[in-house]
Enzyme design. Structure first.
Site: not given
Length: 330
Positions: A82, A283, A85, A188-189, A55, A122, A211, A59
């Site tokens: 869920t 690349k 973004s 922060g996961g 994906t 998906y 950040e 994540k």
């Protein structure tokens, strides 16, 4: 500061790795002699290419672990939802599709079209909301209640954290000499999971959070307090994957206890520079959140913080960039 008991440990992360490893990629570690010569100042950098993950981002690890754990603990699952973004939404849609579950992803109206197309590819439904953290939360809660779906947060969830921690397991197996890891953070996961795993395997390793401007995480870490204003807001950055200003309630104490107090910050020009270097010289196509980590590696601040760090890992967290709207063409 009182002792903190970590709700996720190295055994949880190893279990997650065994659970998901046959379904996700073991992403490669890239190096660049050009990068080391131009920005290393005696250091060598190693880039964990999660932009090449299923994906298109890290994540997939956490989303799949959360789905598999949900199946283990609940007899009947009607569906999952869920707010995202884009990257977690794609990952959850992919994991749900793999397990034959319905999925609805709430995304802000300004989410890049490339990420929305991938979510629907998906098999998930997409519900658009206003581009604010509050709207995302409220819309997700409404969809979950109306459809009797289980909500799977993008970061603030222990099974998500354990899944993301598998990045560090692989990274340190491949490059055991790492002295530090640079990792971008939204809520922060990923940073939490990487910190837990890396510190358990190598207690003296340093975890530096990356950040965008205006997140102000360093000020919060040094004060050991959540100083962010409410309601939560997005910061103005081209790195849409890390634009939420506040860390999660579950991830905050983990990062407070395990990450360095020095936080590496990147502005839009620096993020673009990092993205362009990765594309032109390495690349690989990376998105803004990964570009911020490259920019942090380029900065002189890391050397100023600790010039003893000779082997530095950088997590290229994702590659879901809209190629028709690359930021340096705007």
């Amino acid at each position: 500061m009182p002792a903190y008991t970590f709700p996720v440990n190295i055994d949880d992360i190893k279990d997650a790795h065994n659970r998901i490893r046959s379904h996700v990629y073991r992403t490669p570690v890239l190096t660049s002699s050009t990068f080391d010569q131009e920005y290393g100042a005696g250091r060598k950098f190693y880039f964990k290419a999660e932009n090449m993950q299923k994906t298109g981002s890290f994540k997939a690890r956490g989303a799949l672990n959360a789905i598999l754990m949900l199946e283990r603990t609940k007899e009947h699952i009607k569906g999952v939802t869920t707010h995202s973004s884009g990257n977690h939404g794609q990952a959850l849609a992919w994991a749900a599709n793999m397990k034959g579950l319905k999925c609805n992803v709430i995304t802000p109206k300004d989410t890049p079209e490339v990420k929305i197309r991938s979510i629907t590819h998906y098999g998930a439904d997409v519900t658009l909301c206003e581009p604010t953290p509050t709207s995302r939360e409220e819309t997700c809660k409404k969809v979950a209640e109306e459809n009797n779906y289980d909500s799977v947060p993008s970061s603030d969830h222990y099974h998500i954290i354990a899944g993301q921690g598998t990045i560090a397991l692989e990274f340190l197996e491949d490059v055991p000499q790492l002295n530090a890891i640079l990792v971008s953070a939204s809520k922060g996961g990923m940073a939490s999971g990487v910190a837990i795993a890396a510190k358990a395997l190598k207690p003296d390793i340093k975890i530096f959070i990356v950040e965008p401007d205006e997140k102000e995480l360093e000020k919060c870490l040094r004060a050991a307090m959540r100083l962010w204003p409410d309601p939560p807001r997005f910061v103005d950055t081209i790195a849409d994957g890390i634009r939420i200003q506040q860390l999660g309630n579950l991830t905050w104490p983990i990062i407070l206890n395990l990450a360095e107090k020095e936080v590496l910050t990147a502005n839009n020009d620096e993020i673009i520079k990092g993205m362009k270097f990765a594309c032109e010289r390495m690349k690989v196509l990376i998105e803004g959140a990964a570009g911020a980590a490259v920019a942090a590696a380029m900065s002189s601040r890391l050397q100023q913080i600790d010039d003893s760090l000779k082997h530095v890992g950088v997590v290229l967290c994702g590659g879901n960039v809209d190629i028709d709207n690359l930021p340096w063409y705007k």
